[in-house]
Design an enzyme around this catalytic site. Structure first.
Site, PDB file in Angstrom:
ATOM      1  N   GLU A  64      20.438  -6.620 -21.932  1.00 11.71           N
ATOM      2  CA  GLU A  64      21.078  -7.699 -22.596  1.00 11.71           C
ATOM      3  C   GLU A  64      19.891  -8.139 -23.614  1.00 11.71           C
ATOM      4  O   GLU A  64      19.600  -9.713 -23.633  1.00 11.71           O
ATOM      5  CB  GLU A  64      21.443  -8.783 -21.459  1.00 11.71           C
ATOM      6  CG  GLU A  64      22.760  -8.333 -20.839  1.00 11.71           C
ATOM      7  CD  GLU A  64      23.380  -9.298 -20.026  1.00 11.71           C
ATOM      8  OE1 GLU A  64      23.625 -10.377 -20.473  1.00 11.71           O
ATOM      9  OE2 GLU A  64      24.097  -8.842 -19.159  1.00 11.71           O
TER      10      GLU A  64
ATOM     11  N   GLY B 119       0.957  -1.332  -0.070  1.00 11.53           N
ATOM     12  CA  GLY B 119       0.175  -0.136   0.000  1.00 11.53           C
ATOM     13  C   GLY B 119       0.683   1.295   0.139  1.00 11.53           C
ATOM     14  O   GLY B 119       1.775   1.335  -0.628  1.00 11.53           O
TER      15      GLY B 119
HETATM   16  N1  COS Z   1      24.352 -17.562 -31.441  1.00  6.31           N
HETATM   17  C1  COS Z   1      25.329 -17.643 -32.701  1.00  6.31           C
HETATM   18  N2  COS Z   1      24.964 -17.014 -33.903  1.00  6.31           N
HETATM   19  C2  COS Z   1      24.231 -16.390 -33.711  1.00  6.31           C
HETATM   20  C3  COS Z   1      23.148 -16.312 -32.842  1.00  6.31           C
HETATM   21  C4  COS Z   1      23.471 -17.109 -31.436  1.00  6.31           C
HETATM   22  N3  COS Z   1      22.492 -16.618 -30.662  1.00  6.31           N
HETATM   23  N4  COS Z   1      22.112 -15.246 -33.099  1.00  6.31           N
HETATM   24  C5  COS Z   1      22.573 -14.746 -34.424  1.00  6.31           C
HETATM   25  N5  COS Z   1      23.532 -15.483 -34.611  1.00  6.31           N
HETATM   26  C6  COS Z   1      24.584 -15.448 -36.078  1.00  6.31           C
HETATM   27  C7  COS Z   1      23.273 -15.749 -37.204  1.00  6.31           C
HETATM   28  O1  COS Z   1      23.388 -17.100 -37.345  1.00  6.31           O
HETATM   29  C8  COS Z   1      24.123 -15.001 -38.458  1.00  6.31           C
HETATM   30  O2  COS Z   1      25.139 -15.856 -38.899  1.00  6.31           O
HETATM   31  P1  COS Z   1      25.572 -15.578 -40.453  1.00  6.31           P
HETATM   32  O3  COS Z   1      26.242 -14.354 -40.568  1.00  6.31           O
HETATM   33  O4  COS Z   1      26.595 -16.853 -40.692  1.00  6.31           O
HETATM   34  O5  COS Z   1      24.409 -15.965 -41.394  1.00  6.31           O
HETATM   35  C9  COS Z   1      24.501 -13.622 -37.895  1.00  6.31           C
HETATM   36  O6  COS Z   1      24.681 -14.081 -36.462  1.00  6.31           O
HETATM   37  C10 COS Z   1      23.469 -12.639 -37.933  1.00  6.31           C
HETATM   38  O7  COS Z   1      22.379 -12.834 -37.476  1.00  6.31           O
HETATM   39  P2  COS Z   1      20.848 -12.049 -37.677  1.00  6.31           P
HETATM   40  O8  COS Z   1      20.796 -12.247 -39.119  1.00  6.31           O
HETATM   41  O9  COS Z   1      19.909 -12.992 -36.754  1.00  6.31           O
HETATM   42  O10 COS Z   1      21.202 -10.717 -37.023  1.00  6.31           O
HETATM   43  P3  COS Z   1      20.279  -9.511 -37.106  1.00  6.31           P
HETATM   44  O11 COS Z   1      20.922  -8.165 -37.449  1.00  6.31           O
HETATM   45  O12 COS Z   1      18.854  -9.844 -37.463  1.00  6.31           O
HETATM   46  O13 COS Z   1      20.063  -9.541 -35.431  1.00  6.31           O
HETATM   47  C11 COS Z   1      19.273 -10.011 -33.189  1.00  6.31           C
HETATM   48  C12 COS Z   1      19.648 -10.549 -34.582  1.00  6.31           C
HETATM   49  C13 COS Z   1      18.209  -8.894 -33.236  1.00  6.31           C
HETATM   50  C14 COS Z   1      18.579 -11.217 -32.481  1.00  6.31           C
HETATM   51  C15 COS Z   1      20.725  -9.368 -32.320  1.00  6.31           C
HETATM   52  O14 COS Z   1      20.840  -8.461 -33.075  1.00  6.31           O
HETATM   53  C16 COS Z   1      20.311  -9.226 -30.984  1.00  6.31           C
HETATM   54  O15 COS Z   1      20.028  -9.933 -30.230  1.00  6.31           O
HETATM   55  N6  COS Z   1      20.082  -7.969 -30.497  1.00  6.31           N
HETATM   56  C17 COS Z   1      20.022  -7.502 -29.225  1.00  6.31           C
HETATM   57  C18 COS Z   1      21.130  -7.222 -28.909  1.00  6.31           C
HETATM   58  C19 COS Z   1      21.100  -7.082 -27.199  1.00  6.31           C
HETATM   59  O16 COS Z   1      21.074  -7.909 -26.553  1.00  6.31           O
HETATM   60  N7  COS Z   1      21.756  -5.778 -26.821  1.00  6.31           N
HETATM   61  C20 COS Z   1      21.950  -5.672 -25.565  1.00  6.31           C
HETATM   62  C21 COS Z   1      23.270  -5.124 -25.294  1.00  6.31           C
HETATM   63  S1  COS Z   1      24.396  -6.052 -24.058  1.00  6.31           S
HETATM   64  S2  COS Z   1      23.741  -4.927 -22.250  1.00  6.31           S
END
Ligand code: COS
Length: 379
Positions: free
Chosen positions: A363, A339
């Site tokens: 993250e 509350g």
């Molecule tokens: N493990 C291993 N490889 C990964 C992966 C993972 N979890 N996620 C993506 N990849 C790889 C993909 O396989 C791809 O590989 P290739 O270049 O061989 O094809 C490459 O990384 C790019 O992946 P993708 O095309 O999915 O990239 P995007 O730009 O679409 O981004 C997201 C993917 C949005 C998931 C990513 O940018 C992300 O996690 N963003 C958030 C970042 C974050 O957490 N920020 C907080 C900062 S730390 S406080």
């Protein structure tokens, strides 16, 4: 749910719970109000082996597993979420990539001091224009003679103010976006490396969040981590593990909300009876506990998958998404149960409420976790 744990995990949990309750709990609020980094606590955590739980003893780690790490971060965060993220960012975002992607020389050079907590680590991925779109990094690294020269700036580096070792992601081939970034190990005293603005935040105020400025910062060639232009994968794999740490932090906050609410509901009398006797309060407590247990089991599953070397990216996103939303919901209910008092600094629930919010953001935001989960369902 202790019956799901090994004897070793139970003993660790008990030890960390005692340490956190006796040493962290009494100073958590005061440290948080004064934006004070808990230096002595981190030093003692290092002596207890808590800064390197899931790493081999050969490098100075405690030789335990990721489930143990999750249990420790939860116990610490039960008393202080700031301390929880200091331990988690150091361990998951710095020790883990060096252990996983580092050369033998890099591991021998950096891990013993990091795993013992003598030196603190920080991870620098985010930039002003590269948050969720972390591949859009504008910080560059160019090889000049035998040094990598880094230029640009990074934002929101947890532990940035205190850290001595940084994992930094920079673009080595700007034409390639995610396939043109590389990870580096950068030491704090490198010329051209400066700590900029320290953020003033809504919560987790005992943990620093810093801007990093790089002006012709010359990093030795041998400090490249992993492979050239493969830094995006280093960052993504690292964040998969980091999300388990944030889920553990969120679970600690949720448990604090539940335990404080139970205590308060039994002590607070209205209409001549403890408010715990009202069904409205009982149902809130029941829902909080049910959601906490579900989130705990999801993080336990993902941690076991990491320990077994399975691909757990989706499970890690599920665990982090669920735990952070449960923490926020438990914090909202805990303030409600308390509350008017819950809105004051006389009770800890207002701190839990402020601390819980960040778990839905750093993250990887909840939206990014949903994107990761949906992509895995649809592929
Ligand atoms: N493990 C291993 N490889 C990964 C992966 C993972 N979890 N996620 C993506 N990849 C790889 C993909 O396989 C791809 O590989 P290739 O270049 O061989 O094809 C490459 O990384 C790019 O992946 P993708 O095309 O999915 O990239 P995007 O730009 O679409 O981004 C997201 C993917 C949005 C998931 C990513 O940018 C992300 O996690 N963003 C958030 C970042 C974050 O957490 N920020 C907080 C900062 S730390 S406080």
């Amino acid at each position: 749910m202790d019956y799901l744990l090994t004897e070793e995990q139970k003993m660790l949990k008990e030890m960390v719970s005692k340490f956190a309750q006796e040493k962290i709990g009494p100073v958590a609020s005061d440290n948080e109000k004064n934006h004070r980094y808990p230096e002595d606590i981190i030093k003692e955590a290092g002596e207890l082996g808590l800064m390197g739980i899931a790493y081999p003893t050969d490098y100075g780690g405690a030789g335990m597993d990721y489930v143990s790490y999750f249990l420790a971060v939860e116990e610490i965060s039960r008393w202080c979420a700031s301390t929880g993220v200091i331990v988690s960012a150091h361990s998951s975002l710095v020790c883990d990539p060096i252990y996983r992607f580092g050369t033998e020389e890099q591991k021998k050079k950096y891990l013993p001091d990091l795993l013992s907590g003598k030196r603190i680590g920080s991870f620098s991925l985010t930039e002003a224009g590269a948050g969720s779109d972390s591949g859009a990094t504008k910080t560059t690294a160019k090889l000049v003679a035998d040094k990598w020269v880094l230029n640009g700036s990074k934002l929101f580096a947890t532990n940035g103010k205190e850290a001595e070792v940084f994992i930094l992601i920079a673009s080595t081939d700007p034409s390639q976006k995610t396939r043109g970034v590389t990870a580096f190990i950068v030491e704090r005293d490198t010329p051209g490396y400066k700590i900029g603005k320290i953020e003033k935040k809504l919560g987790i105020k005992s943990s620093s969040t810093a801007e990093i400025i790089l002006e012709d910062c010359e990093v030795p060639k041998e400090n490249l981590l992993g492979e050239l232009n493969k830094g995006f994968k280093v960052a993504m794999v690292t964040l998969d593990g980091g999300r388990l740490g944030i889920a553990a932090q969120a679970l600690g906050i949720a448990r604090a909300c539940i335990e404080d609410s139970i205590k308060y509901a039994k002590e607070r009398f209205q209409f001549d009876q403890p408010i715990a006797s009202f069904q409205a309060i009982q149902w809130m407590l029941a829902d909080m506990w049910m959601e906490y247990e579900a989130a705990w089991l999801l993080n336990w599953r993902a941690s076991i998958m990491k320990d077994k070397g399975l691909n757990y990216s989706t499970e890690s996103a599920v665990a982090k998404l669920k735990a952070s939303e449960v923490a926020m919901d438990c914090a909202r209910k805990a303030v409600q149960i308390h509350g008017g008092y819950g809105y004051t600094e006389d009770f800890n629930v207002e701190r839990y409420y402020r601390d819980a919010k960040i778990t839905e953001i750093y993250e990887g935001t909840s939206e990014i976790q949903r994107l990761v989960i949906a992509r895995s369902l649809l592929k």
